[in-house]
Design an enzyme around this catalytic site. Structure first.
Site, PDB file in Angstrom:
ATOM      1  N   ASP A  22       0.826  -1.204   0.000  1.00 41.09           N
ATOM      2  CA  ASP A  22       0.000   0.000   0.000  1.00 41.09           C
ATOM      3  C   ASP A  22       0.865   1.260   0.000  1.00 41.09           C
ATOM      4  O   ASP A  22       1.964   1.253   0.559  1.00 41.09           O
ATOM      5  CB  ASP A  22      -0.910  -0.018   1.242  1.00 41.09           C
ATOM      6  CG  ASP A  22      -2.051   0.968   1.122  1.00 41.09           C
ATOM      7  OD1 ASP A  22      -2.298   1.483   0.011  1.00 41.09           O
ATOM      8  OD2 ASP A  22      -2.705   1.234   2.147  1.00 41.09           O
ATOM      9  N   TRP A  27       2.959   7.966  -2.381  1.00 41.85           N
ATOM     10  CA  TRP A  27       4.381   8.145  -2.734  1.00 41.85           C
ATOM     11  C   TRP A  27       4.486   9.081  -3.940  1.00 41.85           C
ATOM     12  O   TRP A  27       5.315   9.989  -3.959  1.00 41.85           O
ATOM     13  CB  TRP A  27       4.989   6.780  -3.043  1.00 41.85           C
ATOM     14  CG  TRP A  27       6.457   6.773  -3.347  1.00 41.85           C
ATOM     15  CD1 TRP A  27       7.472   6.577  -2.458  1.00 41.85           C
ATOM     16  CD2 TRP A  27       7.075   6.969  -4.633  1.00 41.85           C
ATOM     17  NE1 TRP A  27       8.687   6.642  -3.099  1.00 41.85           N
ATOM     18  CE2 TRP A  27       8.476   6.880  -4.429  1.00 41.85           C
ATOM     19  CE3 TRP A  27       6.597   7.211  -5.920  1.00 41.85           C
ATOM     20  CZ2 TRP A  27       9.392   7.018  -5.482  1.00 41.85           C
ATOM     21  CZ3 TRP A  27       7.514   7.363  -6.955  1.00 41.85           C
ATOM     22  CH2 TRP A  27       8.887   7.261  -6.736  1.00 41.85           C
ATOM     23  N   HIS A  39       2.943   3.493  -8.960  1.00 43.94           N
ATOM     24  CA  HIS A  39       2.797   2.051  -9.215  1.00 43.94           C
ATOM     25  C   HIS A  39       4.066   1.503  -9.875  1.00 43.94           C
ATOM     26  O   HIS A  39       4.484   0.380  -9.592  1.00 43.94           O
ATOM     27  CB  HIS A  39       1.572   1.782 -10.091  1.00 43.94           C
ATOM     28  CG  HIS A  39       0.275   2.164  -9.415  1.00 43.94           C
ATOM     29  ND1 HIS A  39      -0.022   1.783  -8.131  1.00 43.94           N
ATOM     30  CD2 HIS A  39      -0.795   2.896  -9.838  1.00 43.94           C
ATOM     31  CE1 HIS A  39      -1.210   2.254  -7.780  1.00 43.94           C
ATOM     32  NE2 HIS A  39      -1.707   2.941  -8.802  1.00 43.94           N
ATOM     33  N   TRP A  71     -11.109  -2.432  -9.142  1.00 43.65           N
ATOM     34  CA  TRP A  71     -11.799  -2.169 -10.427  1.00 43.65           C
ATOM     35  C   TRP A  71     -12.578  -0.867 -10.381  1.00 43.65           C
ATOM     36  O   TRP A  71     -12.922  -0.287 -11.405  1.00 43.65           O
ATOM     37  CB  TRP A  71     -12.765  -3.307 -10.776  1.00 43.65           C
ATOM     38  CG  TRP A  71     -12.100  -4.595 -11.152  1.00 43.65           C
ATOM     39  CD1 TRP A  71     -12.161  -5.771 -10.470  1.00 43.65           C
ATOM     40  CD2 TRP A  71     -11.291  -4.870 -12.321  1.00 43.65           C
ATOM     41  NE1 TRP A  71     -11.425  -6.741 -11.113  1.00 43.65           N
ATOM     42  CE2 TRP A  71     -10.889  -6.216 -12.255  1.00 43.65           C
ATOM     43  CE3 TRP A  71     -10.856  -4.093 -13.409  1.00 43.65           C
ATOM     44  CZ2 TRP A  71     -10.088  -6.816 -13.224  1.00 43.65           C
ATOM     45  CZ3 TRP A  71     -10.056  -4.683 -14.380  1.00 43.65           C
ATOM     46  CH2 TRP A  71      -9.682  -6.028 -14.274  1.00 43.65           C
ATOM     47  N   LEU A 133      11.502 -20.116  -4.707  1.00 46.97           N
ATOM     48  CA  LEU A 133      10.370 -19.334  -4.199  1.00 46.97           C
ATOM     49  C   LEU A 133       9.135 -19.453  -5.108  1.00 46.97           C
ATOM     50  O   LEU A 133       9.255 -19.352  -6.330  1.00 46.97           O
ATOM     51  CB  LEU A 133      10.799 -17.858  -4.121  1.00 46.97           C
ATOM     52  CG  LEU A 133       9.712 -16.857  -3.746  1.00 46.97           C
ATOM     53  CD1 LEU A 133       9.370 -16.964  -2.260  1.00 46.97           C
ATOM     54  CD2 LEU A 133      10.145 -15.422  -4.073  1.00 46.97           C
ATOM     55  N   ARG A 190       1.847  -5.186   6.017  1.00 46.06           N
ATOM     56  CA  ARG A 190       1.123  -4.129   5.303  1.00 46.06           C
ATOM     57  C   ARG A 190       1.952  -2.850   5.389  1.00 46.06           C
ATOM     58  O   ARG A 190       2.395  -2.461   6.474  1.00 46.06           O
ATOM     59  CB  ARG A 190      -0.272  -3.879   5.894  1.00 46.06           C
ATOM     60  CG  ARG A 190      -0.989  -2.778   5.120  1.00 46.06           C
ATOM     61  CD  ARG A 190      -2.444  -2.640   5.410  1.00 46.06           C
ATOM     62  NE  ARG A 190      -3.011  -1.710   4.417  1.00 46.06           N
ATOM     63  CZ  ARG A 190      -4.223  -1.760   3.934  1.00 46.06           C
ATOM     64  NH1 ARG A 190      -5.050  -2.690   4.330  1.00 46.06           N
ATOM     65  NH2 ARG A 190      -4.636  -0.885   3.047  1.00 46.06           N
ATOM     66  N   ARG A 196      -5.581  -2.105   8.382  1.00 47.75           N
ATOM     67  CA  ARG A 196      -6.727  -2.809   7.782  1.00 47.75           C
ATOM     68  C   ARG A 196      -6.255  -4.063   7.067  1.00 47.75           C
ATOM     69  O   ARG A 196      -5.114  -4.150   6.624  1.00 47.75           O
ATOM     70  CB  ARG A 196      -7.407  -1.929   6.731  1.00 47.75           C
ATOM     71  CG  ARG A 196      -8.234  -0.812   7.248  1.00 47.75           C
ATOM     72  CD  ARG A 196      -9.050  -0.211   6.105  1.00 47.75           C
ATOM     73  NE  ARG A 196      -8.212   0.459   5.115  1.00 47.75           N
ATOM     74  CZ  ARG A 196      -7.789   1.712   5.210  1.00 47.75           C
ATOM     75  NH1 ARG A 196      -8.119   2.447   6.248  1.00 47.75           N
ATOM     76  NH2 ARG A 196      -7.023   2.248   4.276  1.00 47.75           N
ATOM     77  N   SER A 198      -8.358  -5.292   4.478  1.00 48.99           N
ATOM     78  CA  SER A 198      -8.838  -4.995   3.128  1.00 48.99           C
ATOM     79  C   SER A 198      -9.177  -6.224   2.288  1.00 48.99           C
ATOM     80  O   SER A 198      -8.749  -6.333   1.136  1.00 48.99           O
ATOM     81  CB  SER A 198      -7.815  -4.122   2.377  1.00 48.99           C
ATOM     82  OG  SER A 198      -7.567  -2.951   3.090  1.00 48.99           O
TER      83      SER A 198
END
Ligand code: FPP
Length: 242
Positions: A22, A27, A39, A71, A133, A190, A196, A198
């Protein structure tokens, strides 16, 4: 203990880390940049985080990359995120192959744009033999939707006579969730300080340790991840027992 409860002993590296990434928007706003730049910077944090998890021996990393609620964001932002995801997969698949990372995805993948789905399936296929991983991208993912899908799947199994109602318990239900192939997360991180969950992995985080940092996701680097893991290692996990 139920079969898919977290298994890492206290003091160890978490076997499964789940992250709510988040703060990309904030940012960017702090720098007077468009949200899509946030992003993009967030995608670079993803790259670093995958690398560090592989290095320290984490087995599963689940990233909340796009929620079912996302969305509802403006179309320009949704489009930018989808283009970024497609480009990221196209660009990083070679790197994932080199790093022995196996890519997986959970969520309503069928709702993603066709090009994104195609690239995603290609990347999943090309990394499917890797044994390091496992990187699970939660895409168009919502935990309540997953639980409803799980209930429908259990009902179908009862109706078709594969199971008896009396057999339904947490272990069996877990096998009807999108996450049935993975152990439950040991550590949930988070970023950006929000307290939260979410709609993320509600069933699966029942016993996870929670770590919340004020750092915005694009600022969350290797040292921050290592600090979260060190904090986890200091905790004493009891799973409700004494
Ligand atoms: C939350 O920041 C982040 C998202 C909604 C998407 C996460 C996407 C990325 C980290 C980049 C792409 C991912 C991959 C796997 C390549 P926000 O926009 O809600 O931030 P805000 O709360 O500050 O507005």
């Amino acid at each position: 203990m139920a079969e898919n409860l977290p298994t890492s002993p206290s003091g160890a590296v978490p076997r499964h880390i789940a992250i709510i990434m988040d703060g990309n928007g904030r940012w960017a706003e702090e720098r007077g940049l468009p949200r899509r730049d946030g992003h993009r910077a967030g995608a670079e944090s993803v790259r670093k985080c995958v690398e560090t998890c592989g290095e320290i021996g984490v087995e599963y990393l689940t990233l909340y990359a796009f929620s079912s609620e996302n969305w509802k964001r403006p179309k320009t932002e949704v489009d930018a995120l989808m283009r970024l995801l497609e480009a990221f997969l196209k660009e990083k698949t070679k790197e994932m192959k080199k790093q022995n990372v196996r890519l997986q995805a959970i969520g309503r993948i069928d709702l993603l744009p066709e090009r994104c789905q195609k690239q995603l399936h290609k990347s999943i296929q090309e990394t499917s033999e890797n044994s390091g991983l496992t990187l699970v991208l939660a895409l168009s993912y919502g935990s309540r939707e997953e639980i409803i899908d799980g209930i429908k799947s259990v009902l179908r199994a009862v109706r078709e006579g594969h199971i008896d109602e009396a057999m339904i318990d947490p272990d069996l239900f877990g096998k009807h969730l999108y996450t049935r192939y993975y152990p439950d997360p040991d550590l949930l991180i988070r970023t950006s300080g929000e307290m939260r969950i979410s709609n993320f992995l509600l069933w699966q985080i029942s016993y996870a340790e929670i770590y919340i940092t004020p750092k915005l996701w694009p600022d969350f680097g290797n040292d921050d991840l290592k600090e979260a893991v060190a904090d986890y290692a200091r905790r004493h996990r009891r799973f409700g027992a004494l």
